[in-house]
Motif scaffolding. Structure first.
Motif, short mmCIF file in Angstrom:
data_model
loop_
_atom_site.label_atom_id
_atom_site.label_comp_id
_atom_site.label_asym_id
_atom_site.label_seq_id
_atom_site.Cartn_x
_atom_site.Cartn_y
_atom_site.Cartn_z
N ASN A 15 0.79 -1.34 0.08
CA ASN A 15 0.09 0.05 0.00
C ASN A 15 0.52 1.52 -0.27
O ASN A 15 0.28 2.25 -0.43
CB ASN A 15 -1.39 0.38 1.29
CG ASN A 15 -2.10 -1.31 0.89
OD1 ASN A 15 -2.37 -1.31 0.22
ND2 ASN A 15 -2.01 -1.30 2.28
N GLU A 16 1.96 0.81 0.72
CA GLU A 16 2.68 2.28 0.43
C GLU A 16 4.13 1.57 -0.02
O GLU A 16 4.47 0.63 0.20
CB GLU A 16 3.49 2.32 1.96
CG GLU A 16 2.13 3.37 3.25
CD GLU A 16 1.52 4.50 2.59
OE1 GLU A 16 2.35 5.35 2.35
OE2 GLU A 16 0.38 4.49 2.96
N PRO A 17 4.79 3.18 -0.47
CA PRO A 17 5.26 2.37 -1.90
C PRO A 17 7.32 1.97 -1.17
O PRO A 17 8.07 2.94 -0.65
CB PRO A 17 5.90 4.10 -2.52
CG PRO A 17 5.89 5.06 -1.32
CD PRO A 17 4.16 4.72 -0.89
N ASN A 18 7.06 0.94 -1.55
CA ASN A 18 8.28 0.22 -0.14
C ASN A 18 8.26 -0.95 -0.18
O ASN A 18 7.57 -1.43 -1.05
CB ASN A 18 8.33 0.14 1.80
CG ASN A 18 6.79 -0.05 2.21
OD1 ASN A 18 6.57 -1.12 1.56
ND2 ASN A 18 6.40 1.07 3.60
N ASP A 19 9.56 -1.79 0.09
CA ASP A 19 9.76 -3.19 -0.62
C ASP A 19 9.85 -3.27 -2.01
O ASP A 19 8.98 -4.30 -2.72
CB ASP A 19 8.38 -4.27 0.29
CG ASP A 19 8.17 -4.34 1.77
OD1 ASP A 19 10.04 -4.17 2.04
OD2 ASP A 19 7.85 -4.05 2.18
N PHE A 20 10.35 -2.53 -2.35
CA PHE A 20 10.59 -2.74 -4.29
C PHE A 20 11.05 -4.25 -4.42
O PHE A 20 12.33 -4.32 -3.87
CB PHE A 20 11.48 -2.03 -4.58
CG PHE A 20 10.46 -0.89 -4.61
CD1 PHE A 20 9.40 -0.22 -5.90
CD2 PHE A 20 9.59 0.54 -3.73
CE1 PHE A 20 8.84 1.44 -5.34
CE2 PHE A 20 9.61 1.67 -3.54
CZ PHE A 20 8.49 2.07 -5.01
N GLN A 21 10.96 -4.58 -5.77
CA GLN A 21 10.89 -5.46 -6.18
C GLN A 21 12.18 -5.44 -7.94
O GLN A 21 11.54 -4.38 -8.19
CB GLN A 21 10.69 -7.04 -6.38
CG GLN A 21 9.46 -7.15 -4.73
CD GLN A 21 8.54 -7.83 -5.02
OE1 GLN A 21 8.23 -7.88 -6.10
NE2 GLN A 21 8.38 -8.75 -4.31
N PRO A 22 12.83 -5.84 -7.91
CA PRO A 22 13.49 -5.94 -9.30
C PRO A 22 12.71 -5.97 -10.24
O PRO A 22 12.16 -7.38 -10.55
CB PRO A 22 14.78 -6.68 -9.18
CG PRO A 22 14.94 -7.14 -8.14
CD PRO A 22 14.41 -6.82 -7.38
N LEU A 23 12.13 -5.70 -11.31
CA LEU A 23 11.39 -5.52 -12.84
C LEU A 23 12.59 -5.64 -13.84
O LEU A 23 13.10 -7.12 -14.64
CB LEU A 23 10.42 -5.29 -13.48
CG LEU A 23 8.83 -5.34 -12.16
CD1 LEU A 23 8.50 -3.87 -13.11
CD2 LEU A 23 8.35 -5.89 -12.47
N ASP A 24 13.46 -5.30 -14.13
CA ASP A 24 14.34 -5.17 -15.18
C ASP A 24 15.33 -4.00 -14.95
O ASP A 24 15.25 -3.64 -14.15
CB ASP A 24 13.35 -4.89 -16.66
CG ASP A 24 14.22 -5.24 -17.32
OD1 ASP A 24 15.59 -5.73 -18.10
OD2 ASP A 24 13.59 -5.39 -18.73
N GLU A 25 16.75 -4.07 -15.70
CA GLU A 25 17.23 -3.50 -16.23
C GLU A 25 18.68 -3.17 -17.33
O GLU A 25 18.44 -4.56 -17.72
CB GLU A 25 18.64 -3.69 -14.56
CG GLU A 25 19.45 -3.21 -14.97
CD GLU A 25 20.09 -3.16 -13.17
OE1 GLU A 25 21.59 -2.66 -12.84
OE2 GLU A 25 20.21 -3.87 -12.36
N LYS A 26 18.22 -1.96 -17.85
CA LYS A 26 19.26 -2.07 -19.16
C LYS A 26 20.37 -0.87 -19.21
O LYS A 26 19.57 -0.15 -18.65
CB LYS A 26 18.66 -2.73 -20.17
CG LYS A 26 17.18 -1.06 -20.59
CD LYS A 26 16.99 -1.70 -21.98
CE LYS A 26 15.71 -2.87 -22.02
NZ LYS A 26 15.01 -3.29 -22.98
N ASP A 27 21.12 -0.56 -20.21
CA ASP A 27 21.83 0.05 -20.73
C ASP A 27 21.61 0.59 -22.18
O ASP A 27 21.08 0.14 -22.88
CB ASP A 27 22.89 -0.01 -20.74
CG ASP A 27 24.47 -0.10 -19.41
OD1 ASP A 27 23.96 0.54 -18.21
OD2 ASP A 27 25.26 -0.84 -18.93
N LEU A 28 20.68 1.76 -21.89
CA LEU A 28 20.45 2.32 -23.68
C LEU A 28 21.38 2.81 -24.46
O LEU A 28 22.43 3.57 -23.65
CB LEU A 28 19.52 3.08 -23.05
CG LEU A 28 18.82 3.09 -21.64
CD1 LEU A 28 17.28 3.86 -21.64
CD2 LEU A 28 17.89 1.95 -22.52
#
Length: 167
Positions: free
Chosen positions: A105-118
């Motif tokens: 509900n609050e913006p915490n406990d983030f989990q990775p989705l994707d990562e890239k170099d553009l």
């Protein structure tokens, strides 16, 4: 009289079946638009001429710009928990990009989705697309770890999604 009663009963039965089906149908839309209820709840830099809210106004001509240091990040909060299928970003001079999600509900406990170099696009906007399957998010955090120059900009964030319906 019995025929009229039967016709009315069938009519209401079909009506309720159609309503039930329509409630279950999820139509994809940009859940990251400000007018869809999304909000920028955190941005690590701000310029009064190019505020963070410009990223979610649906226009490519307006943008959020960094103040020149890295990493930079921003968090978008959606109106409710959303199914996320695609994230599209129009950026300028962004190099290292990381996407994370939170279902809290609050913006915490983030989990990775994707990562890239553009890749640098020689003075043109970078058009980036990230696709996901079976991903939900209440909040989206974008971390810009590096740029192709000191200053970067995010012109548009578009998130194709649907509201999660609790049964």
């Amino acid at each position: 009289l019995n025929l009229a009663f039967l016709a009315t009963k069938i009519k209401y039965s079909l009506y309720y079946q159609i309503i039930t089906i329509l409630r279950k149908i999820s139509i994809m839309f940009d859940v990251a638009l400000a007018n869809a209820g999304a909000q920028v709840v955190l941005a690590t830099s701000s310029d009064e001429k190019h505020p963070p809210e410009n990223m979610i106004d649906g226009q490519t001509e307006t943008f959020w710009t960094s103040t020149g240091m890295f990493p930079q990040e921003f968090i978008i909060s959606f109106q409710q928990l959303m199914n996320v299928n695609t994230i599209k970003m129009d950026t300028f001079n962004v190099k290292g990009l990381q996407l994370e999600r939170s279902v809290q509900n609050e913006p915490n406990d983030f989990q990775p989705l994707d990562e890239k170099d553009l890749v640098s696009t020689d003075g043109q906007l970078q058009h980036n697309e990230f696709s996901f399957s079976s991903t939900t998010a209440q909040h989206l955090r974008v971390v810009i770890n590096s740029g192709h120059d000191h200053f970067i900009s995010v012109h548009k964030l578009h998130v194709d999604g649907t509201a999660v319906h609790n049964s």
